[in-house]
Write a protein that holds these residues in place. Structure first.
Motif, PDB file in Angstrom:
ATOM      1  N   ASP A  31      -1.619  -9.924   0.949  1.00  0.00           N
ATOM      2  CA  ASP A  31      -0.909  -9.758   2.092  1.00  0.00           C
ATOM      3  C   ASP A  31      -0.406  -8.290   2.273  1.00  0.00           C
ATOM      4  OD1 ASP A  31       1.126  -9.694   3.897  1.00  0.00           O
ATOM      5  OD2 ASP A  31       1.779 -11.850   3.191  1.00  0.00           O
ATOM      6  N   PRO A  32      -0.609  -7.864   3.677  1.00  0.00           N
ATOM      7  CA  PRO A  32      -0.186  -6.262   3.622  1.00  0.00           C
ATOM      8  C   PRO A  32       1.468  -6.137   3.329  1.00  0.00           C
ATOM      9  CG  PRO A  32      -1.700  -7.037   5.476  1.00  0.00           C
ATOM     10  CD  PRO A  32      -1.185  -8.232   4.671  1.00  0.00           C
ATOM     11  N   ASP A  33       2.117  -7.120   3.441  1.00  0.00           N
ATOM     12  CA  ASP A  33       3.634  -7.253   3.072  1.00  0.00           C
ATOM     13  C   ASP A  33       3.771  -6.928   1.609  1.00  0.00           C
ATOM     14  OD1 ASP A  33       4.018  -6.956   5.877  1.00  0.00           O
ATOM     15  OD2 ASP A  33       4.202  -9.247   5.926  1.00  0.00           O
ATOM     16  N   ASP A  34       3.216  -7.275   0.723  1.00  0.00           N
ATOM     17  CA  ASP A  34       3.491  -7.277  -0.685  1.00  0.00           C
ATOM     18  C   ASP A  34       3.205  -5.835  -1.378  1.00  0.00           C
ATOM     19  OD1 ASP A  34       3.613  -9.969  -0.727  1.00  0.00           O
ATOM     20  OD2 ASP A  34       1.459 -10.312  -1.219  1.00  0.00           O
ATOM     21  N   PRO A  35       3.776  -5.595  -2.295  1.00  0.00           N
ATOM     22  CA  PRO A  35       3.501  -4.182  -2.910  1.00  0.00           C
ATOM     23  C   PRO A  35       2.210  -3.901  -3.248  1.00  0.00           C
ATOM     24  CG  PRO A  35       4.601  -5.677  -4.322  1.00  0.00           C
ATOM     25  CD  PRO A  35       4.643  -6.477  -3.116  1.00  0.00           C
ATOM     26  N   PRO A  36       1.782  -2.578  -3.274  1.00  0.00           N
ATOM     27  CA  PRO A  36       0.349  -2.356  -3.254  1.00  0.00           C
ATOM     28  C   PRO A  36      -0.169  -2.257  -4.744  1.00  0.00           C
ATOM     29  CG  PRO A  36       1.370  -0.465  -2.520  1.00  0.00           C
ATOM     30  CD  PRO A  36       2.552  -1.603  -2.460  1.00  0.00           C
ATOM     31  N   ARG A  60       0.855 -11.546  -5.585  1.00  0.00           N
ATOM     32  CA  ARG A  60       2.116 -10.858  -5.712  1.00  0.00           C
ATOM     33  C   ARG A  60       1.753  -9.485  -5.161  1.00  0.00           C
ATOM     34  NH1 ARG A  60       2.167 -11.393 -12.082  1.00  0.00           N
ATOM     35  NH2 ARG A  60       0.042 -11.998 -11.687  1.00  0.00           N
ATOM     36  N   TYR A  61       0.626  -9.078  -5.086  1.00  0.00           N
ATOM     37  CA  TYR A  61       0.262  -7.673  -4.758  1.00  0.00           C
ATOM     38  C   TYR A  61      -0.785  -7.692  -3.393  1.00  0.00           C
ATOM     39  CZ  TYR A  61       2.772  -5.724  -8.808  1.00  0.00           C
ATOM     40  OH  TYR A  61       3.559  -5.503  -9.932  1.00  0.00           O
ATOM     41  N   ARG A  62      -0.635  -6.602  -2.906  1.00  0.00           N
ATOM     42  CA  ARG A  62      -1.976  -6.421  -1.960  1.00  0.00           C
ATOM     43  C   ARG A  62      -2.840  -5.497  -2.462  1.00  0.00           C
ATOM     44  NH1 ARG A  62      -2.400  -3.062   3.553  1.00  0.00           N
ATOM     45  NH2 ARG A  62      -4.402  -3.777   4.352  1.00  0.00           N
ATOM     46  N   ALA A  87      -9.230  13.244  -4.023  1.00  0.00           N
ATOM     47  CA  ALA A  87      -9.364  13.279  -2.705  1.00  0.00           C
ATOM     48  C   ALA A  87      -9.588  12.072  -2.020  1.00  0.00           C
ATOM     49  CB  ALA A  87     -10.334  14.409  -2.202  1.00  0.00           C
ATOM     50  N   ASP A  88     -10.832  11.348  -2.400  1.00  0.00           N
ATOM     51  CA  ASP A  88     -10.896  10.083  -1.751  1.00  0.00           C
ATOM     52  C   ASP A  88     -10.011   9.107  -1.902  1.00  0.00           C
ATOM     53  OD1 ASP A  88     -13.885  11.282  -1.270  1.00  0.00           O
ATOM     54  OD2 ASP A  88     -14.640  10.191  -2.746  1.00  0.00           O
ATOM     55  N   LEU A  89      -9.512   9.009  -3.250  1.00  0.00           N
ATOM     56  CA  LEU A  89      -8.284   8.070  -3.388  1.00  0.00           C
ATOM     57  C   LEU A  89      -6.892   8.213  -2.358  1.00  0.00           C
ATOM     58  CD1 LEU A  89      -6.653   6.059  -4.817  1.00  0.00           C
ATOM     59  CD2 LEU A  89      -6.304   7.634  -6.815  1.00  0.00           C
ATOM     60  N   ASP A  90      -6.791   9.791  -2.373  1.00  0.00           N
ATOM     61  CA  ASP A  90      -5.653  10.310  -1.390  1.00  0.00           C
ATOM     62  C   ASP A  90      -6.013   9.545   0.058  1.00  0.00           C
ATOM     63  OD1 ASP A  90      -3.408  12.119  -0.595  1.00  0.00           O
ATOM     64  OD2 ASP A  90      -4.989  12.955   0.420  1.00  0.00           O
ATOM     65  N   ARG A  91      -7.284   9.828   0.469  1.00  0.00           N
ATOM     66  CA  ARG A  91      -7.528   9.312   1.730  1.00  0.00           C
ATOM     67  C   ARG A  91      -7.371   7.650   2.010  1.00  0.00           C
ATOM     68  NH1 ARG A  91      -6.188  11.886   5.378  1.00  0.00           N
ATOM     69  NH2 ARG A  91      -5.190  12.912   3.690  1.00  0.00           N
ATOM     70  N   VAL A  92      -7.739   6.886   0.916  1.00  0.00           N
ATOM     71  CA  VAL A  92      -7.622   5.557   0.933  1.00  0.00           C
ATOM     72  C   VAL A  92      -6.066   5.376   1.059  1.00  0.00           C
ATOM     73  CG1 VAL A  92      -7.908   3.391  -0.333  1.00  0.00           C
ATOM     74  CG2 VAL A  92      -9.847   5.055  -0.244  1.00  0.00           C
ATOM     75  N   LEU A  93      -5.511   5.853   0.167  1.00  0.00           N
ATOM     76  CA  LEU A  93      -3.869   5.664   0.060  1.00  0.00           C
ATOM     77  C   LEU A  93      -3.235   5.874   1.575  1.00  0.00           C
ATOM     78  CD1 LEU A  93      -2.720   6.872  -3.204  1.00  0.00           C
ATOM     79  CD2 LEU A  93      -3.020   4.565  -2.559  1.00  0.00           C
ATOM     80  N   HIS A  94      -3.832   7.228   2.084  1.00  0.00           N
ATOM     81  CA  HIS A  94      -3.208   7.318   3.330  1.00  0.00           C
ATOM     82  C   HIS A  94      -3.795   6.351   4.715  1.00  0.00           C
ATOM     83  CE1 HIS A  94      -1.211  11.552   3.723  1.00  0.00           C
ATOM     84  NE2 HIS A  94      -2.033  11.735   2.919  1.00  0.00           N
ATOM     85  N   HIS A  95      -4.979   5.906   4.550  1.00  0.00           N
ATOM     86  CA  HIS A  95      -5.548   5.003   5.619  1.00  0.00           C
ATOM     87  C   HIS A  95      -4.710   3.659   5.569  1.00  0.00           C
ATOM     88  CE1 HIS A  95      -8.782   2.862   7.749  1.00  0.00           C
ATOM     89  NE2 HIS A  95      -8.281   1.883   7.135  1.00  0.00           N
ATOM     90  N   LEU A  99       1.158   5.626   0.579  1.00  0.00           N
ATOM     91  CA  LEU A  99       1.850   6.815  -0.119  1.00  0.00           C
ATOM     92  C   LEU A  99       3.434   6.482  -0.247  1.00  0.00           C
ATOM     93  CD1 LEU A  99      -0.324   9.629   1.474  1.00  0.00           C
ATOM     94  CD2 LEU A  99      -0.349   8.849  -0.821  1.00  0.00           C
ATOM     95  N   ASP A 100       4.057   5.968   0.586  1.00  0.00           N
ATOM     96  CA  ASP A 100       5.331   5.674   0.319  1.00  0.00           C
ATOM     97  C   ASP A 100       5.672   4.387  -0.100  1.00  0.00           C
ATOM     98  OD1 ASP A 100       6.171   8.168   1.518  1.00  0.00           O
ATOM     99  OD2 ASP A 100       5.868   7.453   3.415  1.00  0.00           O
ATOM    100  N   ARG A 101       4.734   3.497  -0.250  1.00  0.00           N
ATOM    101  CA  ARG A 101       4.928   2.110  -0.805  1.00  0.00           C
ATOM    102  C   ARG A 101       4.972   2.097  -2.270  1.00  0.00           C
ATOM    103  NH1 ARG A 101       3.277  -2.077   2.421  1.00  0.00           N
ATOM    104  NH2 ARG A 101       4.230  -3.170   0.924  1.00  0.00           N
ATOM    105  N   ARG A 102       4.932   3.183  -2.991  1.00  0.00           N
ATOM    106  CA  ARG A 102       4.805   3.335  -4.494  1.00  0.00           C
ATOM    107  C   ARG A 102       3.848   2.186  -4.877  1.00  0.00           C
ATOM    108  NH1 ARG A 102       9.379   5.050  -7.000  1.00  0.00           N
ATOM    109  NH2 ARG A 102       7.515   5.739  -8.536  1.00  0.00           N
ATOM    110  N   PRO A 103       2.554   2.500  -4.752  1.00  0.00           N
ATOM    111  CA  PRO A 103       1.543   1.615  -5.381  1.00  0.00           C
ATOM    112  C   PRO A 103       1.362   1.664  -6.656  1.00  0.00           C
ATOM    113  CG  PRO A 103       0.467   3.682  -4.559  1.00  0.00           C
ATOM    114  CD  PRO A 103       2.019   3.562  -4.271  1.00  0.00           C
TER     115      PRO A 103
END
Length: 316
Positions: A31-36, A60-62, A87-95, A99-103
């Protein structure tokens, strides 16, 4: 907790993420509403290899599981360094606006190296870091006489020029047999599933694994001083998990870069070196799992998930 494909409860969607000049393929669970939670697999592997973790935590997590560049359904650009992967991981987190969801970042082997360097470079992003066999080889090159480091570097340069090609597998049964022989504790149903999703038709017939053999070149990008400097910059809690049989069942005196050629380097680290790696992280816990080699998610999936869950319950 679900641990095998046969017990799959969560069916992920495959999503393609633009990452500069290439496309990175990911499996999106939950679920996108769950913590990542973001999963990064090891070298010569693919996102599905960590499905047992995804299944256990998707309630419990997305969970987002990457096919690293050069692996699985992601593009094979031929350029493979640690910072390319970061860099790829950074792009995925941006997508996915994470980044602000504390994965929570979970990395196995190469995936652990990627996740740890990301956490050092961007210490405010992650809530926690789990390293599954992710602080190990390559061992530090030690001086064994004048010119040793230069000799090693010249050997690596020559290996980077070496053409690489996978030997084709006759058919799916041969792929299953290869997995079963390499990982005798792997659930047979899961072995067949991983063979199905992890192979594709080869250029000369038969099947080949879904990874670019050149991905081994990431080893050449490792600088131990830089790596440990970035580990010291990690601020989130870290869990390092080691299989007690890893050195004896997986690693040898040959490095992952060398193939069949001997390199003047060590892969197996001493206990003192391993402890030094762990102590580079400011806030780290260390667990060793018995009856498990390098591929802990294959050998002890339920126990691995329990250890991760207990850590996250305490520290996040």
């Amino acid at each position: 907790m679900a641990s095998t494909v046969g017990a799959m409860n969560h069916h992920p969607a495959r999503v393609t993420v633009p990452a500069g000049p290439l496309q990175v393929s990911v499996l999106d669970y939950g679920d996108p509403d769950d913590p990542p939670m973001v999963l990064l697999h090891g070298s010569s592997d693919l996102a599905w290899s960590l499905d047992s973790i995804a299944q256990a935590f998707a309630d419990r997590y997305r969970v987002i599981a990457l096919d690293l560049r050069g692996h699985g359904h992601s593009d094979h650009p031929g350029a493979y360094s640690i910072l390319h992967y970061v860099a790829d991981l950074d792009r995925v987190l941006h997508h996915f606006d994470l980044l602000d969801r504390r994965p929570v970042l979970v990395g196995h082997s190469l995936g652990g190296h990627i996740a740890a360097q990301f956490c050092g470079l961007y210490p405010d992003v992650p809530a926690a870091l789990v390293l599954i066999e992710g602080t190990g080889p390559p061992a530090r090159v030690v001086s064994e006489g004048p010119g040793y480091r230069a000799e090693f570097a010249r050997t690596v340069v020559q290996l980077l020029h070496t053409p690489l090609r996978q030997r084709p597998l006759a058919d799916l049964d041969a792929a299953v047999a290869r997995l079963a022989a390499a990982h005798p504790r792997l659930d047979p149903g899961r072995a067949r599933f991983l063979a199905e999703v992890g192979t594709c038709p080869g250029p000369d017939g038969g099947l080949v694994w879904r990874f670019d053999p050149r991905t081994r070149d990431w080893i050449a990008s490792i600088d131990h001083e830089v790596t440990e400097e970035r580990w010291r910059m990690v601020r989130c809690p870290v869990l390092a998990i080691l299989g007690t049989e890893s050195w004896d069942t997986w690693w040898s005196v040959r490095t992952p870069l060398s193939g069949d050629a001997e390199l003047p380097a060590r892969v197996r680290m001493t206990p003192e070196e391993y402890e030094a790696h762990l102590s580079a992280f400011p806030d780290i816990e260390h667990v060793e799992l018995s009856e498990a080699g390098h591929m802990i998610a294959f050998d002890q999936p339920e126990r691995l998930n329990e250890v991760i869950a207990q850590f996250l319950a305490r520290r996040t």
